[in-house]
Design a protein around this motif. Structure first.
Motif, mmCIF file in Angstrom:
data_model
loop_
_atom_site.group_PDB
_atom_site.id
_atom_site.type_symbol
_atom_site.label_atom_id
_atom_site.label_comp_id
_atom_site.label_asym_id
_atom_site.label_seq_id
_atom_site.Cartn_x
_atom_site.Cartn_y
_atom_site.Cartn_z
ATOM 1 N N HIS A 23 -38.160 -4.274 -51.380
ATOM 2 C CA HIS A 23 -38.151 -4.257 -50.083
ATOM 3 C C HIS A 23 -39.636 -4.641 -49.416
ATOM 4 O O HIS A 23 -40.329 -4.019 -49.545
ATOM 5 N N GLU A 24 -39.514 -5.850 -49.071
ATOM 6 C CA GLU A 24 -41.007 -6.637 -48.743
ATOM 7 C C GLU A 24 -41.361 -6.103 -47.324
ATOM 8 O O GLU A 24 -40.501 -5.994 -46.702
ATOM 9 N N PRO A 25 -42.565 -5.668 -47.279
ATOM 10 C CA PRO A 25 -42.889 -5.275 -45.874
ATOM 11 C C PRO A 25 -42.370 -6.138 -44.816
ATOM 12 O O PRO A 25 -42.668 -7.441 -45.064
ATOM 13 N N ALA A 26 -42.096 -5.588 -43.604
ATOM 14 C CA ALA A 26 -42.013 -6.472 -42.609
ATOM 15 C C ALA A 26 -42.913 -7.540 -42.288
ATOM 16 O O ALA A 26 -42.659 -8.702 -41.784
ATOM 17 N N TRP A 27 -44.129 -6.870 -42.004
ATOM 18 C CA TRP A 27 -45.214 -7.622 -41.292
ATOM 19 C C TRP A 27 -45.724 -9.034 -42.546
ATOM 20 O O TRP A 27 -45.996 -9.749 -41.940
ATOM 21 N N LEU A 28 -45.198 -8.579 -43.682
ATOM 22 C CA LEU A 28 -45.303 -9.895 -44.725
ATOM 23 C C LEU A 28 -44.864 -11.088 -44.476
ATOM 24 O O LEU A 28 -45.322 -12.349 -44.731
ATOM 25 N N THR A 29 -43.684 -11.006 -43.672
ATOM 26 C CA THR A 29 -43.014 -12.075 -43.605
ATOM 27 C C THR A 29 -43.542 -13.100 -42.603
ATOM 28 O O THR A 29 -43.232 -14.439 -42.416
ATOM 29 N N GLU A 30 -44.348 -12.555 -41.883
ATOM 30 C CA GLU A 30 -45.298 -13.361 -40.674
ATOM 31 C C GLU A 30 -46.686 -13.301 -40.976
ATOM 32 O O GLU A 30 -47.489 -13.650 -40.226
ATOM 33 N N ALA A 31 -47.020 -12.953 -42.338
ATOM 34 C CA ALA A 31 -48.422 -13.036 -42.683
ATOM 35 C C ALA A 31 -49.109 -14.333 -42.735
ATOM 36 O O ALA A 31 -48.576 -15.326 -42.990
ATOM 37 N N ALA A 32 -50.252 -14.464 -42.214
ATOM 38 C CA ALA A 32 -51.047 -15.722 -42.161
ATOM 39 C C ALA A 32 -52.239 -15.552 -43.138
ATOM 40 O O ALA A 32 -53.020 -14.636 -42.885
ATOM 41 N N ILE A 33 -52.779 -16.735 -43.880
ATOM 42 C CA ILE A 33 -53.808 -16.720 -44.502
ATOM 43 C C ILE A 33 -54.595 -17.754 -43.882
ATOM 44 O O ILE A 33 -54.144 -19.282 -43.801
ATOM 45 N N ASN A 34 -55.815 -17.559 -43.541
ATOM 46 C CA ASN A 34 -56.997 -18.506 -43.347
ATOM 47 C C ASN A 34 -57.621 -19.090 -44.350
ATOM 48 O O ASN A 34 -58.503 -18.345 -45.006
ATOM 49 N N THR A 35 -57.528 -20.446 -44.561
ATOM 50 C CA THR A 35 -58.197 -20.936 -45.664
ATOM 51 C C THR A 35 -59.302 -21.765 -45.643
ATOM 52 O O THR A 35 -59.994 -22.241 -45.979
ATOM 53 N N SER A 36 -60.115 -21.661 -44.152
ATOM 54 C CA SER A 36 -61.056 -22.495 -43.860
ATOM 55 C C SER A 36 -62.468 -21.822 -44.565
ATOM 56 O O SER A 36 -63.274 -22.466 -44.630
ATOM 57 N N ASP A 37 -62.419 -20.775 -44.874
ATOM 58 C CA ASP A 37 -63.571 -19.882 -45.557
ATOM 59 C C ASP A 37 -63.387 -19.668 -46.901
ATOM 60 O O ASP A 37 -64.006 -18.722 -47.670
ATOM 61 N N VAL A 38 -62.487 -20.071 -47.688
ATOM 62 C CA VAL A 38 -62.167 -19.677 -49.020
ATOM 63 C C VAL A 38 -63.184 -20.478 -49.801
ATOM 64 O O VAL A 38 -63.296 -20.171 -51.103
ATOM 65 N N TRP A 39 -63.915 -21.237 -49.469
ATOM 66 C CA TRP A 39 -65.034 -21.938 -50.332
ATOM 67 C C TRP A 39 -66.248 -20.843 -50.363
ATOM 68 O O TRP A 39 -67.244 -21.047 -51.252
ATOM 69 N N ARG A 40 -66.276 -20.064 -49.471
ATOM 70 C CA ARG A 40 -67.393 -18.913 -49.521
ATOM 71 C C ARG A 40 -67.037 -17.782 -50.451
ATOM 72 O O ARG A 40 -65.836 -17.635 -50.602
#
Length: 557
Positions: A23-40
């Motif tokens: 049972h996946e959390p409902a919010w996870l279906t719309e989760a967003a990951i910002n990749t702009s700072d993954v270099w840090r």
């Protein structure tokens, strides 16, 4: 009625590691990951401050960790570096015993009370407390689900304060607990106690086990000691973002944990009705004791249905632990197949009747008469083990063909039957047969109110009836060689039985002693119980469990 086995890759309930697997959390279906700072390199401070603000504790009172496991690992590191003993009650989460082996630090494991073998021994804990020591309490406990009452926990904390003992409370499953509202300490309560550090995680109720985020909270002076042991970038940027979104949507947890709690009660009631001794749990799992044979059967049948459970638990050889799923019905249906069989089908020879001195001797004598070669019992066993020889006439012919016999099957049958049934002047080897099943087991299964029985045998019907007469038993159905067009390992005979029943009302079991039996049972979708010494061979052929003899079946019913 469809009795096809579900593909584990299509229907998979992973109920062995207490994850939120179905049972996946409902919010996870719309989760967003910002990749702009993954270099840090990641910075956990922002999320730490958010958690502290929301829990109304000082910002120095919380440390984010790489899952709960890192918090436990840091406790052992702290213990080893500072030469401080850990006081750990059993039964305990396997990570504690594993770390004790790895770190080789000073760990004092407190054994259970023999009268309460699954409960934390609080009296012994108190007796063994001393200064400069960490007492470890898991609440709810894993693997049992035991939830220590608030008054008991507070009593231990106060006693620890008096003895200058610190307390590490593992609350990985705290969201699933259903105590009265005053049975839960707040984060502010724990921080104020001064000698307590609490572990919590995003892995269980939040459903982020793969992200590996947890946290420790407690008095800032204690948390700072753990902070010095933590790597500076221990939680990844993407994990921090997921955890922040999970925390922001934490209001969604309540409906989920209430649903799991309701399913936990239902599962506990069902297992108790089946005669299992279920330990009271406040986690997202239940634990119960059973016997070794039934534990094997549970694991194999559920695995075949695409359901994984935990049967290997430290120092609990008779225990089974099942994570409570959100979708409970598939688990209950699979359990009914094991605990509520509606049909027991038995092979006859080698299961109900010992034919070593009858059919096997007929094989040996027939081969000798037609080839002048003496075959050994091992020759018969080897051919049977290869499969495809459920009928002893066919097996006899195969042995003869290996010895250059060119005759016809009917000649083999005629000679075989004379040896077996006898003649006017000579008793048949049928007289040498002896029963294997106890009268008490026949009585048990015959008197069962809902259980129907059957014999599915490669014997001709007349010889099947002779066998049943010897057993003094008449099952509900008999499927003989005369009733099918194809012998085992073809499932035709077993499918005739299953078409008479309702698969939703319980399981169909087949009890046999050969590779052909197990392959037929597996093809028909039955629970397969093997009988005999060659357990590995029968398990390979499809047995869910293998018993030494048919009378051990009583331990499964």
């Amino acid at each position: 009625m469809n009795r096809q086995n579900p593909n584990p890759q299509q229907l998979r309930f992973k109920l062995d590691f207490n994850e939120r697997s179905d049972h996946e959390p409902a919010w996870l279906t719309e989760a967003a990951i910002n990749t702009s700072d993954v270099w840090r390199y990641p910075d956990r401070s922002q999320l730490e401050e958010t958690l502290c603000a929301d829990m109304h504790i000082p910002k120095e009172a919380l440390l984010l960790t790489n899952g709960g496991d890192e918090g436990i690992d840091m406790l052992f590191k702290y213990s080893t570096i500072s030469h401080i003993q850990l006081l750990i009650p059993q039964p305990c989460f396997s990570q504690y015993s594993h770390n004790a082996e790895i770190w080789q630090n000073d760990c004092h494991f407190i054994s259970v009370d023999a009268n309460q073998p699954l409960a934390i021994n609080q009296a012994k804990l108190t007796k063994n407390m001393k200064a400069r020591q960490w007492l470890v309490i898991t609440r709810p406990n894993n693997p049992t689900g035991e939830f220590m009452a608030q008054s008991d926990l507070m009593g231990l904390i106060i006693k620890a304060q008096k003895k200058q003992t610190r307390v590490f409370i593992d609350e990985a499953y705290i969201e699933f607990a259903e105590p009265e509202h005053d049975n839960l300490f707040s984060a502010r309560d724990y921080v104020a106690m001064g000698n307590v550090v609490v572990l919590r995680t995003f892995s269980k109720a939040f459903g982020l086990a793969g992200a590996r985020v947890g946290y420790l909270l407690g008095a800032p002076t204690l948390i700072n000691r753990f902070r010095r042991l933590a790597p500076p970038f221990n939680v990844s940027t993407t994990s921090l973002q997921l955890a922040a979104q999970a925390w922001h949507n934490r209001a969604q947890l309540l409906a989920y944990t209430r649903h799991i709690a309701a399913n936990r009660r239902c599962l506990t009631e069902r297992l108790s009705r089946y005669g299992m001794k279920v330990f009271p749990s406040q986690g997202n799992f239940v634990l119960f004791n059973t016997n070794t044979v039934l534990k094997t059967l549970l694991f194999q049948v559920l695995k075949r249905q695409g359901i994984l459970i935990k049967t290997a638990l430290n120092d609990l050889p008779d225990a089974v632990r099942i994570t409570v799923p959100f979708q409970l019905e598939p688990l209950l249906t699979a359990l009914a197949e094991i605990f509520e069989p509606q049909r027991l089908a038995f092979d006859m020879d080698g299961v109900l009747i010992d034919t070593t001195d009858s059919y096997d001797q007929c094989i040996i004598k027939t081969v000798y008469q037609l080839s002048q070669v003496t075959v050994q019992q091992q020759d018969i066993k080897t051919l049977r083990s290869a499969g495809g020889y459920n009928n002893d006439w066919d097996l006899t012919l195969a042995l003869l063909r290996e010895r250059d016999y060119q005759g016809e099957l009917q000649e083999v049958i005629d000679i075989f039957q004379r040896f077996y049934l006898g003649t006017e002047t000579q008793a048949g080897l049928i007289e040498q047969e002896r029963t294997l099943i106890l009268t008490s087991l026949i009585k048990l299964i015959s008197q069962h109110k809902t259980l129907k029985t059957a014999v599915v045998t490669g014997r001709p019907r007349s010889e099947a009836q002779l066998g049943l007469k010897k057993l003094n038993w008449q099952p509900h159905d008999v499927i003989s060689a005369d009733d099918v067009s194809q012998q085992k390992p073809d499932p035709e005979g077993l499918l005739k039985l299953s078409h008479q029943g309702d698969s939703q009302k319980g399981g169909f079991w087949f009890i046999g002693d050969t590779v052909d039996d197990m392959q037929a049972g597996r093809a028909a979708g039955y629970v397969c119980v093997g009988i005999g010494a060659d357990k590995h061979l029968l398990m390979q052929a499809g047995a869910d469990v293998v018993l030494d003899n048919v009378n051990q079946l009583e331990s499964l019913l």
